[in-house]
Enzyme design. Structure first.
Site, short mmCIF file in Angstrom:
data_model
loop_
_atom_site.label_atom_id
_atom_site.label_comp_id
_atom_site.label_asym_id
_atom_site.label_seq_id
_atom_site.Cartn_x
_atom_site.Cartn_y
_atom_site.Cartn_z
N GLU A 45 -89.32 60.28 53.87
CA GLU A 45 -89.97 60.12 52.57
C GLU A 45 -90.38 61.49 52.06
O GLU A 45 -91.14 62.21 52.71
CB GLU A 45 -91.24 59.27 52.69
CG GLU A 45 -91.01 57.78 52.80
CD GLU A 45 -92.33 57.01 52.87
OE1 GLU A 45 -92.27 55.83 53.25
OE2 GLU A 45 -93.39 57.58 52.60
N ASP A 56 -104.31 58.84 47.39
CA ASP A 56 -104.19 59.65 48.59
C ASP A 56 -105.52 60.22 49.07
O ASP A 56 -106.39 60.57 48.27
CB ASP A 56 -103.20 60.80 48.35
CG ASP A 56 -101.77 60.29 48.37
OD1 ASP A 56 -101.37 59.74 49.41
OD2 ASP A 56 -101.07 60.42 47.35
N TYR A 171 -93.14 48.16 52.33
CA TYR A 171 -94.11 49.09 52.93
C TYR A 171 -95.45 48.36 52.98
O TYR A 171 -96.05 48.11 51.94
CB TYR A 171 -94.19 50.34 52.05
CG TYR A 171 -95.04 51.48 52.57
CD1 TYR A 171 -96.17 51.29 53.35
CD2 TYR A 171 -94.71 52.79 52.23
CE1 TYR A 171 -96.93 52.35 53.79
CE2 TYR A 171 -95.48 53.87 52.66
CZ TYR A 171 -96.59 53.63 53.44
OH TYR A 171 -97.36 54.70 53.85
#
Lengths: 266, 402
Positions: A45, A56, A171
């Protein structure tokens, strides 16, 4: 067989490794990607840096800012992807990032660039199924997999919408939170993976907060893939020119632990 | 009566204002955003919710705020009559409290026990800390470290009110970064936390519900105008950062074709230099949960906004404004830091009102507009905040040491 299908062979959990493109510089990234593959990563990735990485944690936030401070442009990311594809014809490559850099020139432009660069899939953090028209149709038209995220807040009623239009792999974000911090309890991961696998045939990879070979090994017992990002980013941040060697060794330790875990349960 | 061509029925059921708005959030937050929408629909249809909201606005906030004719400013500019909607007289000194009252009532309805907010200049942080104290809920305010340093009085106010102020050091450490950090908190505390967003932006339904709560400004002003003057104003003027005070004034007038509207963005050092005018100098993109005009580079990287007013230096704008610009219903202009400072002093001198630097931008625009209009025409300006918080930075810009 597609590159994803090869990577997610049954009986084996795939190791999915994330790094931010252009961190610490665009020139440094290719050697780090090569180190991921040498260490045993099955899927790579490549993060597209963004000024405002809202999902994040601190490690990947700083990686984004280092990359942008080094002058990384979207064109650099596609150049890195193109080079990776030439060197590693069989390793699936996923671009991961935020909606604005992906859509600013139009989704069709982005999808076409992905095809040219040999990108297999795209993860866009802030385009949920409700906003799929923004990016999904353009990617599907080019045969690029749109890899969606499922989370602890994705309930049974919502899951079909998440799966609709998803391909490549699913995911599973194992904790409600940001990248790189806390890890979910193994039991909750097992429950979630079982629930997801009952609803879809595409592979399920688990990420967020996976930092050690031991954690990766535990998840590898139940999931089709394990995603590791922040722990690799930390090595890139700390090691400078030595990063590729250290990254390769760390990835190898993850892969080895995952293989042993499966052997024990087999 | 249903107006088929009404401009007041946006957004659509997916939260879009034309191509703008929407729900561009991480999957973890999506169910929360959908829950909020469901609960807001119920609250909107519940007379008890409106009764409690109205009661708090009247007795706690001090509404309705006055509508005031400004005789000396009108005379000085020598054109249209200038009227002010006095939202600077609200409790906490700005329009921000209207929205916070509405959102905390929603939070309580939803059983949430922890409140988070972002703030730039600190006005929204203070308003959020205020309602949290009033209702006894813990309050965490994310504020850029740069803003913490330059808005010390508001930081102290929030702490007095019992809030925890968390300095954010990422990025340029201003409002945009504070919003990122608030979103990170929310995504990690999905069960108990309500995020009180301060402006008419973010994922649907925030732009709609913030607008609805702030529309009390325009509803009151419209009724007050009709009662005092017997007709509607010719032009509405309001400053725009995220755009909550302006959409609150404009929205109740959108279907009155005779009423023109002017939104005033912050041109900072000038549109060719550093500024915060997203509509004038940006283009459509996706940030913080919505598609709207953003200051950004060719790769879609967000650029930093600059304004003398910390309340305006956000690189985006609420999505309904982007739509109103595109359909041409509202005109948008911008004024520089220097012009805003002149507007600030003009209002102090002519009317004995010290405005915040945000509405000082609106006054600067009125200074150009009023002389071009006839004396029987009416301009209505939203005086959305008072200037107590700004006197230190104004003194610095005027090179006065306190």
């Amino acid at each position: 067989m597609s590159r994803f299908a090869s990577a997610f062979q049954s009986g084996r959990s795939a190791l999915v490794c994330f790094v931010t493109g252009g961190d610490p510089t665009p020139d440094a990234t290719p050697a780090i990607l090569d180190a991921l593959v040498e260490g045993g990563a099955d899927v790579v990735e490549l993060g597209m840096p963004f000024t405002d990485p809202m999902a994040d944690g601190p490690a990947i936030q700083r990686a984004n800012l280092r990359s942008l401070a080094a002058g990384t442009k979207t064109a650099d990311i596609f150049a890195i992807a193109t080079g990776f594809r030439a060197r590693h014809p069989n390793v699936p490559l996923v671009l991961m990032g935020y909606a604005n850099p992906m859509t600013i020139r139009g989704a069709d432009w982005f999808a076409a660039e992905c095809t040219t660069a040999g990108v297999d899939g795209v993860i866009c953090v802030d385009i949920p199924p409700e906003e799929d028209p923004e990016l999904g149709p353009a990617l599907r038209a080019e045969g690029i997999s749109l890899i969606r995220l499922a989370t602890p807040t994705t309930d049974a009623a919502r899951l079909p919408a998440v799966l609709d239009g998803s391909s490549g792999f699913l995911y599973y974000v194992s904790v409600a939170g940001i990248t790189g911090l806390q890890q979910a309890a193994q039991a909750s991961i097992e429950d979630a993976v079982a629930r997801l696998k009952a609803a879809t045939d595409i592979p399920v990879a688990v990420g967020f907060g996976v930092r050690t070979p031991e954690q990766a090994a535990e998840i590898a017992k139940v999931a089709d893939g394990v995603v590791v990002g922040s722990a690799i980013i930390d090595i890139v941040a700390a090691e400078g020119a030595n990063a590729p060697t250290k990254v390769r060794d760390f990835v190898r330790s993850l892969r080895t632990a995952m293989d042993h875990a499966r052997e024990k349960t087999a | 009566m249903t107006l088929i061509n009404s401009l007041r029925t946006q957004p659509d059921d997916r939260g879009h204002f034309g191509q703008f708005g929407g729900r561009y959030v991480a999957e973890t937050l999506m169910p929360l955003v959908l829950d909020l929408e469901t609960e807001y629909r119920k609250a909107k249809a519940d007379p008890a919710f409106h009764a409690e909201f109205d009661d708090l606005l009247e007795h706690y906030v001090g509404r309705p705020s006055p509508l005031y004719f400004a005789p000396r400013l009108t005379e000085e500019l020598g054109g249209a009559q200038i009227w002010f909607k006095r939202d600077e007289l609200n409790h906490t000194g700005a329009h921000k409290i209207n929205n916070c009252i509405g959102q905390i009532l929603l939070a309580i309805r939803m059983g949430k026990t922890r409140i988070i907010a972002e703030t730039g200049a600190g006005q929204h942080g203070v308003a959020t800390a205020t309602v949290c104290a009033r209702f006894g809920l813990p309050c965490i305010v994310y504020m850029g470290a740069t803003d913490v340093a330059r808005q010390a009085p508001n930081v102290f106010r929030m702490k007095l009110l019992g809030a925890e102020v968390v300095p954010v050091t990422s990025g340029a450490a201003t409002l945009k970064d504070a919003m990122n950090e608030a979103l990170r908190d929310w995504v990690a505390n999905v069960d108990d936390t309500f995020y009180i967003i301060g402006t008419a932006a973010g994922p649907h339904p925030y732009p709609e519900l913030v607008r609805d709560f702030q529309s009390v400004i325009g509803k009151e002003a419209r009724a007050q105008m009709l009662s005092r003057v017997g007709r509607l104003p010719d032009v509405l003027v309001a400053s725009i950062g995220g755009g909550s005070n302006s959409i609150g004034l404009f929205h109740p007038f959108l279907d009155d074709p005779s009423v023109k509207m002017l939104g005033v963005e912050a041109a900072g050092h000038g549109l060719d230099k550093e500024h915060a005018a997203s509509l004038a100098g940006g283009r459509p993109g996706i940030l913080h949960g919505n598609k709207t005009y953003l200051l950004q580079d060719e790769d879609g990287q967000i650029t930093e906004g600059h304004s003398i007013s910390a309340g305006l230096d956000y690189p985006g704008i609420g999505p309904e404004h982007s739509w109103l610009k595109e359909i041409g219903r509202v005109d948008y202009t911008s004024v520089t830091d220097t012009e805003a400072l002149e507007g600030f002093q003009l209002l102090c001198r002519t009317e004995g009102i010290i405005p915040a630097l945000e509405p000082a931008h609106a006054i600067a625009a009125v200074r150009k507009l009023a002389p071009t209009m006839d004396k029987d025409q009416i301009i209505l300006v939203n005086l959305c905040g008072r200037g107590d918080k700004d006197i230190f930075s104004v003194a610095e810009h005027l090179r006065v040491s306190l």
